[in-house]
Design a protein around this motif. Structure first.
Motif, PDB file in Angstrom:
ATOM      1  N   UNK A  49       0.842  -1.205   0.000  1.00  0.00           N
ATOM      2  CA  UNK A  49       0.000   0.000   0.000  1.00  0.00           C
ATOM      3  C   UNK A  49       0.877   1.256   0.000  1.00  0.00           C
ATOM      4  N   UNK A  50       0.526   2.198  -0.843  1.00  0.00           N
ATOM      5  CA  UNK A  50       1.257   3.459  -0.921  1.00  0.00           C
ATOM      6  C   UNK A  50       0.778   4.413   0.181  1.00  0.00           C
ATOM      7  N   UNK A  51       1.610   5.396   0.521  1.00  0.00           N
ATOM      8  CA  UNK A  51       1.265   6.314   1.627  1.00  0.00           C
ATOM      9  C   UNK A  51      -0.124   6.946   1.527  1.00  0.00           C
ATOM     10  N   UNK A  52      -0.572   7.437   0.341  1.00  0.00           N
ATOM     11  CA  UNK A  52      -1.924   8.026   0.305  1.00  0.00           C
ATOM     12  C   UNK A  52      -3.021   7.033   0.669  1.00  0.00           C
ATOM     13  N   UNK A  53      -2.884   5.759   0.238  1.00  0.00           N
ATOM     14  CA  UNK A  53      -3.888   4.755   0.580  1.00  0.00           C
ATOM     15  C   UNK A  53      -3.823   4.409   2.063  1.00  0.00           C
ATOM     16  N   UNK A  54      -2.606   4.318   2.601  1.00  0.00           N
ATOM     17  CA  UNK A  54      -2.463   4.028   4.032  1.00  0.00           C
ATOM     18  C   UNK A  54      -3.130   5.126   4.863  1.00  0.00           C
ATOM     19  N   UNK A  55      -2.885   6.370   4.473  1.00  0.00           N
ATOM     20  CA  UNK A  55      -3.504   7.496   5.186  1.00  0.00           C
ATOM     21  C   UNK A  55      -5.021   7.436   5.094  1.00  0.00           C
ATOM     22  N   UNK A  56      -5.543   7.082   3.909  1.00  0.00           N
ATOM     23  CA  UNK A  56      -6.995   7.002   3.727  1.00  0.00           C
ATOM     24  C   UNK A  56      -7.594   5.902   4.585  1.00  0.00           C
ATOM     25  N   UNK A  57      -6.911   4.762   4.674  1.00  0.00           N
ATOM     26  CA  UNK A  57      -7.409   3.648   5.496  1.00  0.00           C
ATOM     27  C   UNK A  57      -7.408   4.029   6.968  1.00  0.00           C
ATOM     28  N   UNK A  58      -6.342   4.655   7.420  1.00  0.00           N
ATOM     29  CA  UNK A  58      -6.261   5.033   8.832  1.00  0.00           C
ATOM     30  C   UNK A  58      -7.211   6.172   9.180  1.00  0.00           C
ATOM     31  N   UNK A  59      -7.501   7.014   8.193  1.00  0.00           N
ATOM     32  CA  UNK A  59      -8.442   8.114   8.419  1.00  0.00           C
ATOM     33  C   UNK A  59      -9.883   7.622   8.370  1.00  0.00           C
ATOM     34  N   UNK A  60     -10.150   6.677   7.482  1.00  0.00           N
ATOM     35  CA  UNK A  60     -11.499   6.137   7.338  1.00  0.00           C
ATOM     36  C   UNK A  60     -12.360   6.999   6.422  1.00  0.00           C
ATOM     37  N   UNK A  61     -13.591   6.577   6.135  1.00  0.00           N
ATOM     38  CA  UNK A  61     -14.479   7.346   5.253  1.00  0.00           C
ATOM     39  C   UNK A  61     -14.880   8.670   5.885  1.00  0.00           C
ATOM     40  N   UNK A  62     -15.275   9.621   5.026  1.00  0.00           N
ATOM     41  CA  UNK A  62     -15.749  10.888   5.560  1.00  0.00           C
ATOM     42  C   UNK A  62     -17.166  10.725   6.105  1.00  0.00           C
ATOM     43  N   UNK A  63     -17.682  11.773   6.718  1.00  0.00           N
ATOM     44  CA  UNK A  63     -18.974  11.683   7.394  1.00  0.00           C
ATOM     45  C   UNK A  63     -20.123  11.428   6.419  1.00  0.00           C
ATOM     46  N   UNK A  64     -20.035  11.987   5.234  1.00  0.00           N
ATOM     47  CA  UNK A  64     -21.085  11.726   4.247  1.00  0.00           C
ATOM     48  C   UNK A  64     -21.146  10.244   3.890  1.00  0.00           C
ATOM     49  N   UNK A  65     -19.986   9.630   3.710  1.00  0.00           N
ATOM     50  CA  UNK A  65     -19.942   8.199   3.395  1.00  0.00           C
ATOM     51  C   UNK A  65     -20.454   7.363   4.557  1.00  0.00           C
ATOM     52  N   UNK A  66     -20.122   7.773   5.776  1.00  0.00           N
ATOM     53  CA  UNK A  66     -20.600   7.043   6.956  1.00  0.00           C
ATOM     54  C   UNK A  66     -22.120   7.122   7.041  1.00  0.00           C
ATOM     55  N   UNK A  67     -22.669   8.304   6.795  1.00  0.00           N
ATOM     56  CA  UNK A  67     -24.128   8.459   6.822  1.00  0.00           C
ATOM     57  C   UNK A  67     -24.780   7.590   5.741  1.00  0.00           C
ATOM     58  N   UNK A  68     -24.163   7.518   4.578  1.00  0.00           N
ATOM     59  CA  UNK A  68     -24.714   6.737   3.477  1.00  0.00           C
ATOM     60  C   UNK A  68     -24.705   5.248   3.799  1.00  0.00           C
TER      61      UNK A  68
END
Length: 274
Positions: A49-68
């Motif tokens: 996994x490249x750094x941008x993907x690792x950061x995205x995984x550790x950050x998780x989805x945004x609130x709009x995605x969570x609501x969806x």
């Protein structure tokens, strides 16, 4: 599966950059979606996994995605839809063996162990009278022999194949290119309900997904993946049925074609396969 078990799959799928292939690779490596979501940076780096993907995984989805995804979980609780994950024992074993199986499979109806003995029948939406009769008769004969008939619920050959299986008192599976909260085409509502009673409606797409044209070519790998072989009846050279035939060959499935009149547009697809 329970909402508690399904939610981590939806969370992981909602992360930007995590497509189906990456999702399956990570889940296979770490064992569960929860383990992926809590994996340390070093472990993710080891998986390529490249750094941008690792950061995205550790950050998780945004609130709009969570609501969806929470909205989808709520909808699922009010619908007779089962969601099978790639890791579930009820997940169709032939589908698990293809190069790119869907991580999640939405099912309305029932899947049986005998559905491993399945044959897909596909072809043009603009089927001729003779082509429709042939597809119905072929599906009916195979259904009476104990084969489950797989197709895509579209107009033309698909509908004829499903109806033939139903008339033969056999099982049939329809793989849709939209969410299971929709019926496409809309005038196949009664046919869909009959299929649910004698088989199942399936989709890899979440509830609410529209029947966009780009969903259907990808949907075709599931039709072939569920089957021992694919029969192409009437189809033009540009038909999506030939995509299904090509995918079947790549998956190691048998490919069959029904010959037709040399000058007929809807015979050029199967004739070219022959």
């Amino acid at each position: 599966m329970s909402h508690r078990s399904l939610r981590p799959w939806l969370v992981l799928r909602a992360i930007p950059g995590v497509g189906d292939a990456i999702l399956l690779k990570l889940v296979q490596a770490f064992g569960t979606p929860d383990a992926v979501l809590s994996a340390p940076q070093a472990a993710l780096e080891k998986m390529g996994c490249r750094p941008p993907l690792i950061e995205a995984i550790q950050r998780g989805p945004d609130q709009d995605a969570i609501r969806q995804l929470d909205k989808e979980l709520d909808q699922l609780s009010h619908r007779p839809v089962t969601v099978l994950t790639y890791l579930d024992t009820q997940y169709p074993s032939p589908l698990r063996m293809i190069p790119d199986p869907p991580p999640l499979l939405y099912v309305q109806g029932t899947l049986l162990e005998t559905d491993r003995h399945a044959v897909a029948i596909v072809g043009t939406r603009k089927v001729s009278g003779a082509g429709r009769i042939l597809a119905e008769e072929l599906a009916g004969e195979l259904a009476r022999m104990g084969f489950t008939i797989v197709s895509g619920l579209a107009r033309g050959v698909d509908a004829a194949a499903h109806r033939g299986a139903l008339a033969g008192h056999g099982r049939t599976l329809a793989v849709m290119g939209c969410g299971l909260d929709r019926t496409y085409p809309a005038d196949h509502r009664q046919l869909r309900e009959a299929i649910e009673r004698q088989g199942a409606i399936l989709s890899e797409l979440p509830l609410g997904a529209a029947p966009h044209s780009y969903h259907f070519p990808r949907r075709n790998r599931i039709i072939s993946g569920l089957s021992l072989g694919v029969v192409v009846t009437e189809a033009t050279i540009e038909s999506g049925s030939l995509i299904t035939a090509r995918l079947a060959g790549e998956q190691g499935r048998e490919v069959f074609a029904v010959p037709g009149a040399v000058k007929a547009e809807t015979s050029r697809g199967p004739n070219s396969l022959i």
